[in-house]
Design a protein around this motif. Structure first.
Motif, mmCIF file in Angstrom:
data_model
loop_
_atom_site.group_PDB
_atom_site.id
_atom_site.type_symbol
_atom_site.label_atom_id
_atom_site.label_comp_id
_atom_site.label_asym_id
_atom_site.label_seq_id
_atom_site.Cartn_x
_atom_site.Cartn_y
_atom_site.Cartn_z
ATOM 1 N N LEU A 81 44.753 -39.508 28.652
ATOM 2 C CA LEU A 81 43.892 -38.351 28.819
ATOM 3 C C LEU A 81 43.945 -37.820 30.257
ATOM 4 N N ILE A 82 43.986 -38.740 31.227
ATOM 5 C CA ILE A 82 44.095 -38.308 32.627
ATOM 6 C C ILE A 82 45.445 -37.651 32.872
ATOM 7 N N TYR A 83 46.505 -38.216 32.264
ATOM 8 C CA TYR A 83 47.828 -37.589 32.367
ATOM 9 C C TYR A 83 47.780 -36.149 31.845
ATOM 10 N N LEU A 84 47.195 -35.997 30.654
ATOM 11 C CA LEU A 84 47.152 -34.675 30.031
ATOM 12 C C LEU A 84 46.390 -33.683 30.911
ATOM 13 N N LEU A 85 45.231 -34.101 31.415
ATOM 14 C CA LEU A 85 44.432 -33.191 32.243
ATOM 15 C C LEU A 85 45.161 -32.866 33.556
ATOM 16 N N THR A 86 45.840 -33.861 34.117
ATOM 17 C CA THR A 86 46.571 -33.621 35.373
ATOM 18 C C THR A 86 47.696 -32.621 35.170
ATOM 19 N N PHE A 87 48.469 -32.798 34.092
ATOM 20 C CA PHE A 87 49.596 -31.897 33.854
ATOM 21 C C PHE A 87 49.126 -30.493 33.489
ATOM 22 N N LEU A 88 48.006 -30.386 32.773
ATOM 23 C CA LEU A 88 47.476 -29.062 32.443
ATOM 24 C C LEU A 88 47.036 -28.323 33.704
ATOM 25 N N LEU A 89 46.310 -29.025 34.576
ATOM 26 C CA LEU A 89 45.870 -28.392 35.817
ATOM 27 C C LEU A 89 47.055 -28.095 36.734
ATOM 28 N N GLY A 90 48.070 -28.983 36.728
ATOM 29 C CA GLY A 90 49.273 -28.717 37.519
ATOM 30 C C GLY A 90 50.007 -27.491 37.019
ATOM 31 N N ALA A 91 50.090 -27.330 35.691
ATOM 32 C CA ALA A 91 50.730 -26.140 35.142
ATOM 33 C C ALA A 91 49.941 -24.887 35.497
ATOM 34 N N LEU A 92 48.613 -25.004 35.518
ATOM 35 C CA LEU A 92 47.773 -23.873 35.912
ATOM 36 C C LEU A 92 48.046 -23.499 37.371
ATOM 37 N N PHE A 93 48.238 -24.499 38.231
ATOM 38 C CA PHE A 93 48.514 -24.239 39.638
ATOM 39 C C PHE A 93 49.857 -23.530 39.814
ATOM 40 N N VAL A 94 50.862 -23.974 39.072
ATOM 41 C CA VAL A 94 52.186 -23.343 39.158
ATOM 42 C C VAL A 94 52.138 -21.913 38.620
ATOM 43 N N ALA A 95 51.421 -21.715 37.527
ATOM 44 C CA ALA A 95 51.297 -20.359 36.980
ATOM 45 C C ALA A 95 50.572 -19.436 37.958
ATOM 46 N N ALA A 96 49.544 -19.972 38.623
ATOM 47 C CA ALA A 96 48.826 -19.170 39.622
ATOM 48 C C ALA A 96 49.731 -18.815 40.792
ATOM 49 N N MET A 97 50.622 -19.732 41.156
ATOM 50 C CA MET A 97 51.553 -19.455 42.250
ATOM 51 C C MET A 97 52.477 -18.292 41.903
ATOM 52 N N HIS A 98 53.009 -18.286 40.681
ATOM 53 C CA HIS A 98 53.880 -17.185 40.257
ATOM 54 C C HIS A 98 53.097 -15.871 40.167
#
Length: 346
Positions: A81-98
């Protein structure tokens, strides 16, 4: 007693002359040279990926640190569950960067017309933005002035007024205007610069002279030799470029087409001159401030007046255009228009 505006002028000049640490000064020179090679002076440009910079904000750095802590925690406890939440928030950060980067990419900026004003006041610069995509929350600012925030609709022109702080009279050309966005989440900031090429004109700060100007103008000195009140016309001469239209004998022009100028003895009286040499023994900047106040006073009164400066003479006239011409002459007297910096300048 030294005037207040003179004290401000001296303090501002001394503040600019404070030497920097040698290493810091050299690093700043290298930074400016590198930046000026990438961004030339121009009144309009289109932002592209080569001139857009992006970094995390303070909130973005904390967010990235939080992701790192969550990732280490997930690895330590092998928690899916922590993995899933970390990767989701990381993807959100990358999308925000673009998204933040793309908000500036392709944006077209143009300086339409620099304004003018008095020394110490914010000087307006009219800007126009356009993009082939919707670009919300675009902020432009220069120096310490409050930024201009605009949202640019897709394929529509958006105008705004950027205020730039002025310190002294002359030409005002911002070294750089920063264009920045933190859309959509404020986690990252993308920015670029525009280096405008057309300067604004800053007028001297008006200061009422403590005593009238010395000397008598040529028009005033001839008052004792003028004809009586019943005579309307002193002399006629051919029209020359620079003569005011109010003194043209339009009746004669309508009869035979001769363009002649008459010196009238009417209600408005003869034109009066504002002379730089009328304040001997006074600092140059104070003279210009005195003349600026007199120009505004004569303009409010609707008088016809001329302006004499060393190396420049403005013929007598009246109206808003004449006032602006005199103020610009006072603001730029003795000043050289800023030229584009050389490729290896700093």
């Amino acid at each position: 007693m030294i005037p207040y505006n003179r004290i401000n002028h001296v303090m501002a000049r001394r503040a600019r002359e404070v030497p920097l640490h040698p290493i810091k000064h050299k690093a700043r020179q290298h930074w400016r040279r590198w930046l000026n090679r990438r961004i030339a002076r121009t009144d309009s440009r289109r932002l592209d990926r080569k001139t857009i910079f992006i970094l995390p904000t303070g909130a973005g750095a904390v967010f990235a640190l939080l992701l790192l802590v969550m990732l280490i925690t997930g690895i330590n406890y092998q928690n899916s569950l922590i993995y899933l939440l970390t990767f989701l928030l990381g993807a959100l950060f990358v999308a925000a960067m673009h998204q933040t980067h793309n908000n500036l990419s392709g944006l077209e900026l143009a300086f339409l017309k620099p304004g003018d004003g008095f020394a110490g006041d914010p000087i307006p610069f009219r800007v126009r933005l356009q993009a082939d995509h919707e670009a919300p929350a675009i902020v432009l600012f220069s120096g310490q002035t409050p930024g201009l925030t605009l949202s640019v609709p897709r394929e529509e022109l958006t105008d705004g007024t950027l205020l730039v702080t002025s310190r002294e009279r002359g030409y005002l050309l911002p070294e750089r205007v920063r264009v920045e966005t933190r859309f959509p989440f404020g986690l990252l900031k993308a920015w670029s610069w525009l280096r405008p090429a057309t300067p604004a004109v800053v007028f001297p700060r008006p200061l009422t002279p403590p005593h009238p100007a010395e000397g008598v103008s040529a028009a005033d000195a001839s008052e004792g030799t003028r004809p009586g009140q019943g005579q309307d016309q002193v002399e006629l001469r051919p029209w020359r470029e620079g003569d005011i239209s109010a003194r043209v004998d339009w009746k004669r022009f309508s009869r035979n087409g001769d363009m002649v100028v008459a010196d009238w003895q009417g209600e408005q009286g003869s034109p009066r001159w504002l002379d730089y040499d009328g304040f001997p023994g006074i600092d140059q900047e104070l003279r210009l401030s005195y003349l600026t106040a007199l120009v505004l006073e004569r303009d409010r009164a609707g008088d016809i007046f001329g302006l004499r400066l060393p190396g420049a003479v403005i013929a007598p006239d009246q109206g808003a255009g004449h006032r602006q011409q005199c103020l610009r002459a006072l603001g730029t007297w003795g000043r050289t228009p800023p030229d584009e910096e050389p490729p290896h300048g700093c």
